[in-house]
Design an enzyme around this catalytic site. Structure first.
Site, PDB file in Angstrom:
ATOM      1  N   SER A   5       0.791  -1.227   0.000  1.00 33.46           N
ATOM      2  CA  SER A   5       0.000   0.000   0.000  1.00 33.46           C
ATOM      3  C   SER A   5       0.824   1.278   0.000  1.00 33.46           C
ATOM      4  O   SER A   5       0.321   2.351  -0.334  1.00 33.46           O
ATOM      5  CB  SER A   5      -0.947  -0.001   1.213  1.00 33.46           C
ATOM      6  OG  SER A   5      -0.218  -0.167   2.411  1.00 33.46           O
ATOM      7  N   ARG A   6       2.093   1.183   0.384  1.00 31.56           N
ATOM      8  CA  ARG A   6       2.928   2.403   0.409  1.00 31.56           C
ATOM      9  C   ARG A   6       4.403   2.023   0.343  1.00 31.56           C
ATOM     10  O   ARG A   6       4.752   0.826   0.348  1.00 31.56           O
ATOM     11  CB  ARG A   6       2.640   3.248   1.648  1.00 31.56           C
ATOM     12  CG  ARG A   6       2.809   2.530   2.955  1.00 31.56           C
ATOM     13  CD  ARG A   6       2.173   3.319   4.098  1.00 31.56           C
ATOM     14  NE  ARG A   6       1.964   2.509   5.260  1.00 31.56           N
ATOM     15  CZ  ARG A   6       2.850   2.361   6.254  1.00 31.56           C
ATOM     16  NH1 ARG A   6       3.999   2.999   6.213  1.00 31.56           N
ATOM     17  NH2 ARG A   6       2.597   1.590   7.281  1.00 31.56           N
TER      18      ARG A   6
ATOM     19  N   GLY B 149      -4.578  -0.534 -11.525  1.00 31.02           N
ATOM     20  CA  GLY B 149      -5.351  -1.699 -11.945  1.00 31.02           C
ATOM     21  C   GLY B 149      -5.006  -2.940 -11.136  1.00 31.02           C
ATOM     22  O   GLY B 149      -5.541  -4.022 -11.388  1.00 31.02           O
TER      23      GLY B 149
ATOM     24  N   VAL C 282      -0.437 -10.245   7.482  1.00 29.15           N
ATOM     25  CA  VAL C 282       0.415 -11.405   7.166  1.00 29.15           C
ATOM     26  C   VAL C 282       0.804 -12.203   8.418  1.00 29.15           C
ATOM     27  O   VAL C 282       1.352 -13.299   8.295  1.00 29.15           O
ATOM     28  CB  VAL C 282       1.688 -10.993   6.398  1.00 29.15           C
ATOM     29  CG1 VAL C 282       1.343 -10.365   5.056  1.00 29.15           C
ATOM     30  CG2 VAL C 282       2.588 -10.085   7.232  1.00 29.15           C
TER      31      VAL C 282
ATOM     32  N   ASN D 244       7.332  -8.382   1.094  1.00 26.58           N
ATOM     33  CA  ASN D 244       7.823  -7.028   1.392  1.00 26.58           C
ATOM     34  C   ASN D 244       7.259  -6.446   2.687  1.00 26.58           C
ATOM     35  O   ASN D 244       7.865  -5.544   3.268  1.00 26.58           O
ATOM     36  CB  ASN D 244       7.457  -6.117   0.200  1.00 26.58           C
ATOM     37  CG  ASN D 244       7.632  -4.658   0.520  1.00 26.58           C
ATOM     38  OD1 ASN D 244       8.749  -4.137   0.532  1.00 26.58           O
ATOM     39  ND2 ASN D 244       6.529  -3.959   0.804  1.00 26.58           N
TER      40      ASN D 244
ATOM     41  N   SER E 286      16.899  -6.794   5.145  1.00 24.59           N
ATOM     42  CA  SER E 286      17.456  -5.496   5.536  1.00 24.59           C
ATOM     43  C   SER E 286      18.947  -5.683   5.783  1.00 24.59           C
ATOM     44  O   SER E 286      19.382  -6.757   6.197  1.00 24.59           O
ATOM     45  CB  SER E 286      16.800  -5.004   6.823  1.00 24.59           C
ATOM     46  OG  SER E 286      17.570  -3.950   7.405  1.00 24.59           O
TER      47      SER E 286
ATOM     48  N   TYR F 193      13.889  -6.497  15.114  1.00 25.82           N
ATOM     49  CA  TYR F 193      13.881  -6.287  13.657  1.00 25.82           C
ATOM     50  C   TYR F 193      15.086  -6.969  13.016  1.00 25.82           C
ATOM     51  O   TYR F 193      14.946  -7.704  12.031  1.00 25.82           O
ATOM     52  CB  TYR F 193      13.906  -4.773  13.382  1.00 25.82           C
ATOM     53  CG  TYR F 193      13.849  -4.370  11.925  1.00 25.82           C
ATOM     54  CD1 TYR F 193      12.654  -4.431  11.214  1.00 25.82           C
ATOM     55  CD2 TYR F 193      14.981  -3.915  11.258  1.00 25.82           C
ATOM     56  CE1 TYR F 193      12.587  -4.046   9.885  1.00 25.82           C
ATOM     57  CE2 TYR F 193      14.931  -3.525   9.927  1.00 25.82           C
ATOM     58  CZ  TYR F 193      13.729  -3.590   9.240  1.00 25.82           C
ATOM     59  OH  TYR F 193      13.679  -3.204   7.927  1.00 25.82           O
TER      60      TYR F 193
ATOM     61  N   ALA G 177      14.679 -10.749  13.108  1.00 26.02           N
ATOM     62  CA  ALA G 177      13.704 -11.229  12.123  1.00 26.02           C
ATOM     63  C   ALA G 177      14.291 -11.184  10.711  1.00 26.02           C
ATOM     64  O   ALA G 177      14.119 -12.115   9.929  1.00 26.02           O
ATOM     65  CB  ALA G 177      12.435 -10.380  12.191  1.00 26.02           C
ATOM     66  N   LYS G 178      14.982 -10.103  10.401  1.00 26.07           N
ATOM     67  CA  LYS G 178      15.551  -9.980   9.048  1.00 26.07           C
ATOM     68  C   LYS G 178      16.695 -10.971   8.850  1.00 26.07           C
ATOM     69  O   LYS G 178      16.899 -11.472   7.743  1.00 26.07           O
ATOM     70  CB  LYS G 178      16.016  -8.542   8.803  1.00 26.07           C
ATOM     71  CG  LYS G 178      14.876  -7.518   8.759  1.00 26.07           C
ATOM     72  CD  LYS G 178      13.891  -7.791   7.644  1.00 26.07           C
ATOM     73  CE  LYS G 178      12.931  -6.619   7.438  1.00 26.07           C
ATOM     74  NZ  LYS G 178      11.954  -6.886   6.355  1.00 26.07           N
TER      75      LYS G 178
HETATM   76  P1  NDP Z   1       6.532   1.181   5.055  1.00 23.15           P
HETATM   77  O1  NDP Z   1       6.431   1.308   6.539  1.00 23.15           O
HETATM   78  O2  NDP Z   1       6.549   2.406   4.227  1.00 23.15           O
HETATM   79  O3  NDP Z   1       5.359   0.230   4.502  1.00 23.15           O
HETATM   80  C1  NDP Z   1       5.140  -1.003   5.129  1.00 23.15           C
HETATM   81  C2  NDP Z   1       4.103  -1.777   4.364  1.00 23.15           C
HETATM   82  O4  NDP Z   1       3.926  -3.055   5.011  1.00 23.15           O
HETATM   83  C3  NDP Z   1       2.753  -1.108   4.348  1.00 23.15           C
HETATM   84  O5  NDP Z   1       2.133  -1.370   3.110  1.00 23.15           O
HETATM   85  C4  NDP Z   1       2.005  -1.819   5.473  1.00 23.15           C
HETATM   86  O6  NDP Z   1       0.596  -1.842   5.295  1.00 23.15           O
HETATM   87  C5  NDP Z   1       2.546  -3.220   5.314  1.00 23.15           C
HETATM   88  N1  NDP Z   1       2.396  -4.013   6.523  1.00 23.15           N
HETATM   89  C6  NDP Z   1       2.931  -3.784   7.750  1.00 23.15           C
HETATM   90  N2  NDP Z   1       2.544  -4.741   8.606  1.00 23.15           N
HETATM   91  C7  NDP Z   1       1.740  -5.585   7.906  1.00 23.15           C
HETATM   92  C8  NDP Z   1       1.017  -6.756   8.222  1.00 23.15           C
HETATM   93  N3  NDP Z   1       1.042  -7.274   9.453  1.00 23.15           N
HETATM   94  N4  NDP Z   1       0.309  -7.357   7.247  1.00 23.15           N
HETATM   95  C9  NDP Z   1       0.274  -6.855   6.008  1.00 23.15           C
HETATM   96  N5  NDP Z   1       0.939  -5.748   5.630  1.00 23.15           N
HETATM   97  C10 NDP Z   1       1.649  -5.121   6.574  1.00 23.15           C
HETATM   98  O7  NDP Z   1       7.835   0.303   4.826  1.00 23.15           O
HETATM   99  P2  NDP Z   1       8.941   0.342   3.662  1.00 23.15           P
HETATM  100  O8  NDP Z   1       8.302   0.480   2.337  1.00 23.15           O
HETATM  101  O9  NDP Z   1       9.982   1.272   4.073  1.00 23.15           O
HETATM  102  O10 NDP Z   1       9.552  -1.121   3.835  1.00 23.15           O
HETATM  103  C11 NDP Z   1       9.195  -2.227   3.003  1.00 23.15           C
HETATM  104  C12 NDP Z   1      10.093  -3.384   3.353  1.00 23.15           C
HETATM  105  O11 NDP Z   1      11.455  -3.000   3.190  1.00 23.15           O
HETATM  106  C13 NDP Z   1       9.954  -3.852   4.801  1.00 23.15           C
HETATM  107  O12 NDP Z   1      10.076  -5.252   4.876  1.00 23.15           O
HETATM  108  C14 NDP Z   1      11.142  -3.200   5.485  1.00 23.15           C
HETATM  109  O13 NDP Z   1      11.552  -3.902   6.648  1.00 23.15           O
HETATM  110  C15 NDP Z   1      12.175  -3.277   4.372  1.00 23.15           C
HETATM  111  N6  NDP Z   1      13.258  -2.319   4.542  1.00 23.15           N
HETATM  112  C16 NDP Z   1      12.997  -0.961   4.535  1.00 23.15           C
HETATM  113  C17 NDP Z   1      14.036  -0.074   4.724  1.00 23.15           C
HETATM  114  C18 NDP Z   1      13.839   1.393   4.748  1.00 23.15           C
HETATM  115  O14 NDP Z   1      14.821   2.117   5.053  1.00 23.15           O
HETATM  116  N7  NDP Z   1      12.656   1.934   4.438  1.00 23.15           N
HETATM  117  C19 NDP Z   1      15.412  -0.551   4.932  1.00 23.15           C
HETATM  118  C20 NDP Z   1      15.563  -1.961   4.907  1.00 23.15           C
HETATM  119  C21 NDP Z   1      14.511  -2.797   4.718  1.00 23.15           C
HETATM  120  P3  NDP Z   1      -0.348  -0.743   6.046  1.00 23.15           P
HETATM  121  O15 NDP Z   1       0.060   0.593   5.523  1.00 23.15           O
HETATM  122  O16 NDP Z   1      -1.714  -1.119   5.644  1.00 23.15           O
HETATM  123  O17 NDP Z   1      -0.069  -0.869   7.517  1.00 23.15           O
END
Ligand code: NDP
Length: 239
Positions: free
Chosen positions: A10-11, A47, A55, A82, A134, A147, A150-151
């Site tokens: 979603s983001r 789309g 999850v 992701n 990560s 964190y 887990a990673k």
């Molecule tokens: P964001 O916090 O921007 O987005 C997280 C996303 O995961 C959202 O879509 C959220 O949905 C979803 N989410 C969280 N918990 C759940 C759940 N229990 N079930 C389903 N969906 C869930 O994170 P990023 O885009 O920054 O990160 C994406 C991935 O990359 C993650 O795994 C993160 O650990 C990894 N990562 C990110 C880094 C960074 O610097 N940003 C660095 C290293 C790794 P909703 O909005 O609906 O809650």
């Protein structure tokens, strides 16, 4: 045409992945937890099919994979794990619920999804699973113990699934981002961001598209002989 399922779409990085795979002509479904409005907007824009699914809940994951299959008009052949959540605190201040939430979201969720999609992948003799880890899973982060643990677990999941599923034509790889400009890092102040940039050999914060490029590669035919690998997309931070 590829059928792609992305968790946490979603983001942030997940939304960039949804846009990229849709632009590539794939049929895409994505999971999200609570961001209904953002998910609906992205679904309208691209789309892609948005499915609300936590999850951490194995039964909800099984149901979501079935829902994705119906929406995509076929079995998932590319899974991107992701969805993730971070938590910054001294380990002595982490309560049981937080520990479980971090492990469940970042590690168990990836396992549940990989388990739910693999039957169809095995039947079709093809599949691509890409886990988003990560750099902290490689080198560990102070004040991010659950964190990082887990990673790091995702590394083991990646390698063991790669061995188990390789004979069925399924590759399993992991992308390990460094600091990427998303809401996950919104709380970082300017001083901390500057310090992180200073520690990064390539001297910048990463973008979701930096991560997308690596995921696209692992999902592509060009990576058909690559499995069980962890690729840092961190500007050299964790060298
Ligand atoms: P964001 O916090 O921007 O987005 C997280 C996303 O995961 C959202 O879509 C959220 O949905 C979803 N989410 C969280 N918990 C759940 C759940 N229990 N079930 C389903 N969906 C869930 O994170 P990023 O885009 O920054 O990160 C994406 C991935 O990359 C993650 O795994 C993160 O650990 C990894 N990562 C990110 C880094 C960074 O610097 N940003 C660095 C290293 C790794 P909703 O909005 O609906 O809650």
């Amino acid at each position: 045409m590829r059928h792609v399922l992305i968790s946490g779409g979603s983001r942030g990085i997940g939304a960039a992945l949804v846009r990229a795979f849709c632009a590539d002509g794939a049929r895409v479904a994505f999971l999200y937890r609570s961001g209904h409005e953002a998910a609906a907007v992205l679904a309208r824009e691209t789309g892609a099919c948005a499915i609300c699914c936590d999850v951490c809940d194995p039964e909800a994951v099984t149901a979501a994979v079935a829902q994705a299959r119906d929406a995509l008009g076929g079995d998932v052949d590319v899974l991107v794990n992701n969805a993730g959540v971070a938590h910054i605190a001294l380990s002595r201040d982490v309560d049981d619920a937080t520990w479980r939430r971090l492990l469940d979201t970042n590690l168990s969720g990836a396992f549940y999804l990989a388990r739910a999609v693999q039957g169809a992948m095995i039947r079709q003799g093809f599949g691509r699973i890409v886990n988003i880890g990560s750099m902290w899973g490689k080198v560990g982060a102070s004040c991010e113990v659950p964190y990082s643990a887990a990673k790091a677990g995702l590394r083991g999941l990646t390698m063991s699934l790669a061995k188990e599923l390789g004979p069925s034509g399924i590759t399993v790889n992991c992308v390990e981002p460094g600091v990427i400009d998303t809401e996950m890092n919104a709380a970082l102040d300017a001083e901390t961001r500057a310090a992180l940039v200073a520690e990064t050999p390539l001297s910048r914060i990463g973008t979701p598209d930096d991560v997308v490029a690596a995921v696209r590669f692992f999902a592509s035919d060009a990576a058909s002989f690559i499995t069980g690998q962890c690729l840092g997309v961190d500007g050299g931070f964790a060298i």
